[in-house]
Design a protein around this motif. Structure first.
Motif, PDB file in Angstrom:
ATOM      1  N   LYS A 169      20.916  16.759  53.144  1.00 52.70           N
ATOM      2  CA  LYS A 169      21.664  15.574  53.545  1.00 52.70           C
ATOM      3  C   LYS A 169      23.090  15.590  53.004  1.00 52.70           C
ATOM      4  CE  LYS A 169      17.569  12.609  53.843  1.00 52.70           C
ATOM      5  NZ  LYS A 169      16.894  11.387  53.348  1.00 52.70           N
ATOM      6  N   ASN A 170      23.428  16.622  52.234  1.00 51.57           N
ATOM      7  CA  ASN A 170      24.765  16.701  51.655  1.00 51.57           C
ATOM      8  C   ASN A 170      25.835  16.809  52.733  1.00 51.57           C
ATOM      9  OD1 ASN A 170      23.337  16.879  49.274  1.00 51.57           O
ATOM     10  ND2 ASN A 170      24.524  18.593  48.456  1.00 51.57           N
ATOM     11  N   PHE A 171      26.999  16.235  52.452  1.00 50.21           N
ATOM     12  CA  PHE A 171      28.162  16.501  53.279  1.00 50.21           C
ATOM     13  C   PHE A 171      28.696  17.881  52.893  1.00 50.21           C
ATOM     14  CE2 PHE A 171      28.096  11.828  53.215  1.00 50.21           C
ATOM     15  CZ  PHE A 171      28.149  11.574  54.587  1.00 50.21           C
ATOM     16  N   GLY A 172      29.109  18.644  53.890  1.00 56.46           N
ATOM     17  CA  GLY A 172      29.621  19.970  53.568  1.00 56.46           C
ATOM     18  C   GLY A 172      29.832  20.807  54.806  1.00 56.46           C
ATOM     19  N   PHE A 173      29.739  22.126  54.634  1.00 61.96           N
ATOM     20  CA  PHE A 173      30.092  23.029  55.723  1.00 61.96           C
ATOM     21  C   PHE A 173      29.452  24.383  55.490  1.00 61.96           C
ATOM     22  CE2 PHE A 173      33.174  23.095  52.364  1.00 61.96           C
ATOM     23  CZ  PHE A 173      33.423  24.445  52.133  1.00 61.96           C
ATOM     24  N   CYS A 174      29.372  25.165  56.549  1.00 60.25           N
ATOM     25  CA  CYS A 174      28.973  26.563  56.427  1.00 60.25           C
ATOM     26  C   CYS A 174      29.757  27.367  57.457  1.00 60.25           C
ATOM     27  CB  CYS A 174      27.465  26.746  56.613  1.00 60.25           C
ATOM     28  SG  CYS A 174      26.859  26.437  58.272  1.00 60.25           S
ATOM     29  N   PHE A 175      29.908  28.654  57.183  1.00 59.05           N
ATOM     30  CA  PHE A 175      30.667  29.536  58.065  1.00 59.05           C
ATOM     31  C   PHE A 175      29.714  30.201  59.046  1.00 59.05           C
ATOM     32  CE2 PHE A 175      33.298  29.152  54.277  1.00 59.05           C
ATOM     33  CZ  PHE A 175      34.530  28.849  54.844  1.00 59.05           C
ATOM     34  N   LEU A 176      30.110  30.241  60.301  1.00 58.23           N
ATOM     35  CA  LEU A 176      29.294  30.822  61.357  1.00 58.23           C
ATOM     36  C   LEU A 176      29.715  32.270  61.619  1.00 58.23           C
ATOM     37  CD1 LEU A 176      29.294  27.757  63.804  1.00 58.23           C
ATOM     38  CD2 LEU A 176      27.638  28.324  62.006  1.00 58.23           C
ATOM     39  N   PRO A 177      28.817  33.067  62.182  1.00 56.23           N
ATOM     40  CA  PRO A 177      29.145  34.486  62.406  1.00 56.23           C
ATOM     41  C   PRO A 177      30.372  34.715  63.271  1.00 56.23           C
ATOM     42  CG  PRO A 177      26.782  34.094  62.654  1.00 56.23           C
ATOM     43  CD  PRO A 177      27.429  32.754  62.535  1.00 56.23           C
ATOM     44  N   ASP A 178      30.673  33.749  64.160  1.00 59.03           N
ATOM     45  CA  ASP A 178      31.815  33.951  65.063  1.00 59.03           C
ATOM     46  C   ASP A 178      33.142  33.529  64.436  1.00 59.03           C
ATOM     47  OD1 ASP A 178      31.593  31.224  65.021  1.00 59.03           O
ATOM     48  OD2 ASP A 178      31.218  30.987  67.175  1.00 59.03           O
ATOM     49  N   GLY A 179      33.130  33.202  63.147  1.00 58.60           N
ATOM     50  CA  GLY A 179      34.361  32.822  62.475  1.00 58.60           C
ATOM     51  C   GLY A 179      34.641  31.342  62.463  1.00 58.60           C
ATOM     52  N   LYS A 180      33.852  30.590  63.208  1.00 56.84           N
ATOM     53  CA  LYS A 180      34.028  29.146  63.207  1.00 56.84           C
ATOM     54  C   LYS A 180      33.309  28.530  62.012  1.00 56.84           C
ATOM     55  CE  LYS A 180      34.781  28.648  68.180  1.00 56.84           C
ATOM     56  NZ  LYS A 180      34.345  27.977  69.427  1.00 56.84           N
ATOM     57  N   VAL A 181      33.549  27.251  61.822  1.00 54.87           N
ATOM     58  CA  VAL A 181      32.920  26.547  60.710  1.00 54.87           C
ATOM     59  C   VAL A 181      32.135  25.371  61.269  1.00 54.87           C
ATOM     60  CG1 VAL A 181      34.926  25.066  60.274  1.00 54.87           C
ATOM     61  CG2 VAL A 181      33.276  25.462  58.454  1.00 54.87           C
ATOM     62  N   ARG A 182      30.956  25.184  60.737  1.00 53.95           N
ATOM     63  CA  ARG A 182      30.167  23.994  61.056  1.00 53.95           C
ATOM     64  C   ARG A 182      30.333  23.035  59.879  1.00 53.95           C
ATOM     65  NH1 ARG A 182      23.548  23.614  61.342  1.00 53.95           N
ATOM     66  NH2 ARG A 182      23.414  21.360  61.714  1.00 53.95           N
ATOM     67  N   ALA A 183      30.771  21.830  60.165  1.00 55.47           N
ATOM     68  CA  ALA A 183      31.060  20.872  59.098  1.00 55.47           C
ATOM     69  C   ALA A 183      30.323  19.570  59.350  1.00 55.47           C
ATOM     70  CB  ALA A 183      32.557  20.606  59.011  1.00 55.47           C
ATOM     71  N   ARG A 184      29.859  18.971  58.266  1.00 53.04           N
ATOM     72  CA  ARG A 184      29.286  17.630  58.318  1.00 53.04           C
ATOM     73  C   ARG A 184      30.055  16.774  57.337  1.00 53.04           C
ATOM     74  NH1 ARG A 184      23.759  18.451  57.929  1.00 53.04           N
ATOM     75  NH2 ARG A 184      23.759  18.380  55.646  1.00 53.04           N
ATOM     76  N   LEU A 185      31.002  16.012  57.889  1.00 48.72           N
ATOM     77  CA  LEU A 185      31.800  15.099  57.074  1.00 48.72           C
ATOM     78  C   LEU A 185      31.420  13.692  57.528  1.00 48.72           C
ATOM     79  CD1 LEU A 185      35.147  17.100  57.096  1.00 48.72           C
ATOM     80  CD2 LEU A 185      33.307  17.168  55.418  1.00 48.72           C
TER      81      LEU A 185
ATOM     82  N   ASP B  53      42.673  17.597  53.968  1.00 54.39           N
ATOM     83  CA  ASP B  53      42.158  18.106  52.692  1.00 54.39           C
ATOM     84  C   ASP B  53      40.965  19.030  52.897  1.00 54.39           C
ATOM     85  OD1 ASP B  53      44.000  16.998  50.957  1.00 54.39           O
ATOM     86  OD2 ASP B  53      42.855  15.162  50.634  1.00 54.39           O
ATOM     87  N   ALA B  54      40.045  18.616  53.770  1.00 56.88           N
ATOM     88  CA  ALA B  54      38.868  19.442  54.038  1.00 56.88           C
ATOM     89  C   ALA B  54      39.269  20.757  54.685  1.00 56.88           C
ATOM     90  CB  ALA B  54      37.879  18.686  54.915  1.00 56.88           C
ATOM     91  N   ALA B  55      40.221  20.699  55.615  1.00 55.02           N
ATOM     92  CA  ALA B  55      40.683  21.922  56.271  1.00 55.02           C
ATOM     93  C   ALA B  55      41.273  22.897  55.264  1.00 55.02           C
ATOM     94  CB  ALA B  55      41.713  21.569  57.348  1.00 55.02           C
ATOM     95  N   LEU B  56      42.063  22.372  54.333  1.00 59.68           N
ATOM     96  CA  LEU B  56      42.675  23.232  53.326  1.00 59.68           C
ATOM     97  C   LEU B  56      41.622  23.869  52.435  1.00 59.68           C
ATOM     98  CD1 LEU B  56      45.259  24.309  52.035  1.00 59.68           C
ATOM     99  CD2 LEU B  56      45.347  22.230  50.635  1.00 59.68           C
ATOM    100  N   LEU B  57      40.615  23.092  52.052  1.00 64.11           N
ATOM    101  CA  LEU B  57      39.545  23.632  51.207  1.00 64.11           C
ATOM    102  C   LEU B  57      38.762  24.707  51.941  1.00 64.11           C
ATOM    103  CD1 LEU B  57      37.828  23.490  48.598  1.00 64.11           C
ATOM    104  CD2 LEU B  57      36.442  21.742  49.717  1.00 64.11           C
ATOM    105  N   VAL B  58      38.393  24.443  53.180  1.00 65.28           N
ATOM    106  CA  VAL B  58      37.606  25.404  53.953  1.00 65.28           C
ATOM    107  C   VAL B  58      38.396  26.693  54.169  1.00 65.28           C
ATOM    108  CG1 VAL B  58      36.532  25.846  56.187  1.00 65.28           C
ATOM    109  CG2 VAL B  58      36.187  23.643  55.045  1.00 65.28           C
ATOM    110  N   ARG B  59      39.663  26.584  54.537  1.00 55.63           N
ATOM    111  CA  ARG B  59      40.492  27.782  54.738  1.00 55.63           C
ATOM    112  C   ARG B  59      40.625  28.575  53.443  1.00 55.63           C
ATOM    113  NH1 ARG B  59      44.026  24.297  57.484  1.00 55.63           N
ATOM    114  NH2 ARG B  59      45.479  24.435  55.724  1.00 55.63           N
ATOM    115  N   THR B  60      40.797  27.860  52.345  1.00 55.71           N
ATOM    116  CA  THR B  60      40.970  28.548  51.059  1.00 55.71           C
ATOM    117  C   THR B  60      39.711  29.327  50.702  1.00 55.71           C
ATOM    118  OG1 THR B  60      42.478  26.825  50.301  1.00 55.71           O
ATOM    119  CG2 THR B  60      41.477  28.222  48.621  1.00 55.71           C
ATOM    120  N   ILE B  61      38.544  28.744  50.916  1.00 52.66           N
ATOM    121  CA  ILE B  61      37.298  29.452  50.614  1.00 52.66           C
ATOM    122  C   ILE B  61      37.136  30.650  51.542  1.00 52.66           C
ATOM    123  CG2 ILE B  61      34.782  29.248  50.683  1.00 52.66           C
ATOM    124  CD1 ILE B  61      35.117  26.400  49.604  1.00 52.66           C
TER     125      ILE B  61
END
Length: 980
Positions: A933-949, A963-971
């Motif tokens: 149930k956590n808010f967060g994200f994971c990276f998909l094989p095609d380079g996209k990101v699945r996010a639950r905000l 802010d979320a975009a910057l964090l995801v890109r940085t990771i």
């Protein structure tokens, strides 16, 4: 989020280490790096260790990254987490969540690895290889300077079974394991220049074991297991002993005498566990057997201690106690074992070991030492470095016996050692009522605990740099009374200080007083009266701290004001009631002088006119800042005096002889009265309270000072009558806790008497209501007005608003009143020098250091508003990670795959939150994300990101909020090792 952990493949593990070390110089978030002296070692099990301690078999030795983190910080003895026949999902299902609580003494409800045994074996082999190459390539020490120690349990049938047998044999020789070949291959690819060294890494990961048995295990079963390990497995063997061997009476007496009387346990474990009369001959036989086998035998003292769950500490009915409350039990076990065996029995120690006692244990011949609770607190693994540095300066010598006299001295000394004794009063929660934000969550709890939100870390930093003038200037932006608050403030800030998780809070109040004393001349010289504000004029009724503060804030803004004080001096209860041994008139006068420098008019010996008259005199705003001078009612017959009037008379010079005095109440005023009576020559002084000392509202420091002055305490007693030189009290007992945890006193019908010629009632002081009712001011059911009363332009503050209030609460109300008059909040700038660098703050993490001189307290301040990262420090699995963004900010991301929901981060987050659930979470797979149930994200094989905000999306990171975009890109771009 689930409790399932993913073991990290060895290649990914090494890529993480290499990338993080290159980027930050850290390894798994460990800031400190300890370099051993390879020439200085201790021999054990035919091997050698460069430092005599490391993590105990527990949460800090379960995964490869845990062991690696501990090694970087200075550990060289690793008691890897216990394995047993029940493992994996079967065992994890038996562990309630959360399962760790380490905010004070430690508690846990997990006991062996939650991985499958084959996975645990792989983790230890991976850690073995990682430590070898790190020592060789990065010169942490000798690649052979550390030891892995197996921990197995809990019955002979399970240990002899194929699962555990394979584990033991593979730890003795891992060469046939697929993971062994994999680790060698990966390291050779990563470090081709070290190919020869990598090929020579020994497959003998461990040939020693610590035997752990469950409570109630029969002595003959313990002996059979140990004999099997010595003769058939041919491994060096230590047997872990339970504290129950001390006996119920002695354990109960020790803990009660040290303030742990609230910890509940009965005698059933003591009756069922190994008894002393059986243990001694068994250990003698096992020692002889080990000698014949040419192996080392010893005792591991001690196991954790089972106690009842009574205050909702953790789920389930029973939990295991560790940490500082376990130390006195364990060191007493050491004393008895050492004496019984003439110092010849090898003893490994676990049970409340930390920086403050590790050197004493080593000096007494007790080693290796393993730790758990201390490194589950803020600072985490970084605490090991300080222990390593401390013990590195001591003589290292092979085991030649334990020093029974030194151990006895340790056992005796810890009974009164504040690092092991429970404080007289429990500390308040350090959590705020706010939820942790996803971003910019660093927060200074001390500021949140201060009613005026003082810039505490900033002025401590200025004091640290010797900039006392600047420190006082900053203090007085929010605090009108630096001398009074620097002397008698209730200092709730100190109760919130993160240093409480280390040893003692930063002495914030003392540092404030130091700044006031050193900076007052410059502060007075800098006073510039502003231009008068037209059309506004304030009347302040009452010249106590609240009234003085209001006049200061108004004068600083240019608002004309007058204080109406009915006595001949300003200062209120602080001047006329609080004893001189607590605060001097000079301190009060210096605060008054600062207020008057801004031009406030003071009318002494003057009763305030009515509200109507004041309005006619041109006052646009009126503040009632009258003190709580009206005594509360005790309602018992006899010679009873109200505390305020009695103390006022004593301070004014009354010196009638005192006989036996009883003070009824448990607040700070009660403590003052008791100390005044004691110092005034009373034959005896007894403080009577309906609950226990633990529940008294007085500050812990005031309570301790009363105890030091020789005040007696009659707890769980309610006064009934005073007559014929005696006070009769009804005995009370504490009922069941309510929803807040507070236990109400319940009458028992029994009575007790104590000698008493005078009762001082220190309960329920109030403000006189008539002054309000005469002026048409509406009062609540408690007889108090609102801050902004029903009469236009009339306000109430301090005692008049709250009932008996602290000085700093009065200052907060005064500032609020001034803002209402001025029509805008006060603004100011904080000097750049008030901010330490991030590197300076990080250098303080993990360093235990008792309070010293006030001028040095800035060195102890952890500057939590610059760097918090408590959740990072305390996670044993390194599942909370600090990520540096391109704009310079550091943010926390929770890595789902490494978390087992132990809950340890929850206790130390300054917010009312669980970082493992409430911070943005990086998921390894979409399946993991679906399970959480956590808010967060994971990276998909095609380079996209699945996010639950706020909603769930799939796309490019740039489509997320900024802010979320910057964090995801940085990771993705710089921290890909977190998920690959």
């Amino acid at each position: 989020m689930s409790e399932k952990m993913y073991p990290i493949p060895f290649r990914s593990l090494m890529n993480w280490i290499l990338a993080e070390r290159e980027k930050t110089g850290e390894v798994f978030g460990v800031h400190k790096r300890w370099i051993a002296d390879p020439a200085k070692t201790l021999p054990i099990f035919g091997e050698k260790i460069e430092s005599p301690f490391g993590p105990a078999a527990g949460p800090n030795s379960q995964l490869a990254q845990n062991i690696i983190a501990a090694y970087v910080a200075g550990a060289r003895f690793f008691e890897v987490k216990t394995i047993q026949k029940m493992d994996g999902a079967e065992l994890a299902a038996c562990v309630p969540r959360p399962c760790i609580l380490a905010d004070d003494e430690g508690y846990n409800q997990e006991w062996s690895t939650e991985l499958e045994v084959v996975q645990a074996l792989d983790e230890y082999v991976k850690a073995w290889f990682a430590l070898k190459i790190m020592a060789k390539v990065w010169h942490y020490g000798d690649p052979d300077g550390f030891v892995f120690n197996m921990s197995v349990g809990y019955d002979l049938e399970g240990i002899r079974g194929p699962k555990i047998d394979h584990y033991i044999e593979s730890m003795k020789d891992a060469s046939q394991l697929p993971v062994f070949a994999e680790c060698r291959k990966v390291l050779t690819e990563l470090f081709p220049e070290e190919a020869a060294f990598i090929a020579s890494i020994s497959p003998q990961v461990s040939h020693s074991v610590t035997l752990s048995t469950l409570h109630g295990c029969p002595p003959d079963e313990i002996e059979r297991i140990a004999s099997y390990l010595l003769t058939e497995k041919h491994v060096h063997t230590f047997v872990k002993c339970n504290p129950t061997i001390l006996g119920y009476h002695d354990a109960r007496t020790i803990l009660d005498s040290m303030g742990y009387d609230y910890i509940v346990f009965d005698d059933h474990h003591f009756n069922e566990d190994l008894q002393w009369k059986d243990a001694v001959p068994m250990f003698e036989r096992l020692q002889a057997l080990a000698d014949r086998e040419k192996l080392q035998f010893g005792l591991k003292l001690s196991n954790t201690f089972p106690v009842d769950t009574t205050r909702g500490e953790l789920p389930n009915d029973e939990m295991y106690m560790s940490g500082r409350s376990l130390f006195p039990l364990t060191i007493e076990m050491c004393r008895r074992i050492s004496a019984q065996f003439g110092g010849k029995m090898k003893i490994s120690f676990a049970g409340g070991a930390d920086f403050f006692n590790c050197d004493k244990l080593l000096a007494a011949g007790i080693w290796p030492v393993t730790v758990a609770t201390t490194i589950l607190k803020p600072g985490g693994y970084n605490r090991l470095t300080q222990m390593a540095e401390k013990t590195a300066g001591m003589p290292f010598r092979p085991f030649d016996g334990t020093d029974t006299e030194a151990i006895a001295a340790l056992s005796a000394a810890c009974r009164t050692d504040p690092h092991h004794c429970k404080p007289v009063k429990p500390l308040p929660t350090r959590k705020s009522e706010e939820k942790v934000p996803w971003f910019d969550c660093y927060s200074a709890p001390c500021r949140g605990g201060c009613p005026i939100a003082q810039d505490i870390p900033e002025y401590l930093e200025l004091c640290r740099k010797g900039l006392y003038n600047e420190a006082l200037a900053l203090i007085t932006e929010r605090n009108a009374l630096p001398f009074i608050t620097g002397t008698i403030c209730a200092h709730r800030c100190m109760g919130k200080c993160t240093r409480n998780f280390y040893e003692d809070p930063v002495q914030i109040r003392a540092a404030k007083l130091l700044a006031a004393e050193k900076g007052i001349d410059a502060r007075m010289a800098s006073v510039v009266r502003p231009a008068p504000v037209p059309g506004k004029r304030a009347a302040i009724i009452g010249g106590g701290p609240t009234g003085i503060a209001a006049a200061y804030f108004l004068g600083r803004a240019g608002v004309a004001c007058t204080i109406f004080e009915r006595t001949g001096k300003l200062g209120g209860i602080v001047r006329h009631v609080i004893p001189a041994f607590r605060i001097s008139d000079e301190a009060i006068d210096r605060d008054i002088a600062l207020m008057q420098a801004y031009g406030a008019e003071v009318r002494l010996n003057t009763e305030a006119p009515s509200v109507e008259e004041l309005h006619k005199m041109g006052y646009t705003h009126i503040l009632y800042a009258t003190g709580a001078w009206k005594p509360g009612k005790l309602n018992i017959p006899g010679n009873v005096r109200g505390v305020i009037g009695w103390m006022q008379e004593r301070k004014a010079g009354a010196n009638e002889p005192l006989g036996h005095v009883a003070v009824v109440g448990g607040g700070n005023t009660a403590m003052d009265a008791a100390r005044v009576a004691k110092r005034g020559g009373a034959a005896s002084v007894t403080l009577v309270y309906r609950r226990t000392r633990r529940f008294m509202p007085a500050d812990a420091q005031e309570l301790e000072l009363a105890m030091q002055d020789g005040v007696d305490f009659l707890e769980l007693a309610a006064p009934v009558k005073q007559e014929n030189g005696a006070l009769t009290c009804e005995k009370m007992r504490l009922g069941e806790p309510d929803a807040s945890g507070r236990r109400s006193p319940v009458p028992t019908g029994e009575t007790v008497e104590l000698p008493c010629d005078l009762v001082i009632s220190a309960v329920g002081e109030q403000v006189e209501e008539q002054v309000f009712t005469d002026n048409g001011i509406t009062l609540s059911a408690k007889g108090r007005p609102a801050f902004c009363t029903n009469v236009p332009g009339v306000y109430a503050a301090g005692d008049a608003l709250r009932g008996p209030a602290t000085v700093v609460e009065g200052i907060a109300d005064a500032a609020r009143f001034a803002e209402a008059v001025i029509g805008a909040p006060h603004t100011y700038d904080i000097p750049a020098e008030a901010h330490p660098t991030e590197a300076e703050v990080i250098a303080r993490k993990g360093i235990l250091r008792a309070p010293g001189k006030a001028c040095c307290e800035g060195e102890r301040c952890l500057s939590c508003d610059t760097v918090c990262q408590n959740c990072v420090d305390v996670c044993p699995n390194r599942a909370n990670v600090a990520v540096r963004l391109p704009d310079g900010r550091t943010e926390i991301v929770h890595v789902d795959k490494m978390c087992n929901e132990c809950g340890n981060c929850t206790a130390f987050c300054p917010y009312s939150s669980e970082p493992c659930k409430d911070k943005l979470t990086l998921f390894q797979t979409t399946e993991d994300m679906d399970d959480s149930k956590n808010f967060g994200f994971c990276f998909l094989p095609d380079g996209k990101v699945r996010a639950r905000l706020t909603t769930e999306t799939v796309g490019d990171p740039d489509e997320l909020p900024a802010d979320a975009a910057l964090l995801v890109r940085t990771i993705r771009d710089s921290y890909s090792y977190l998920y690959r």
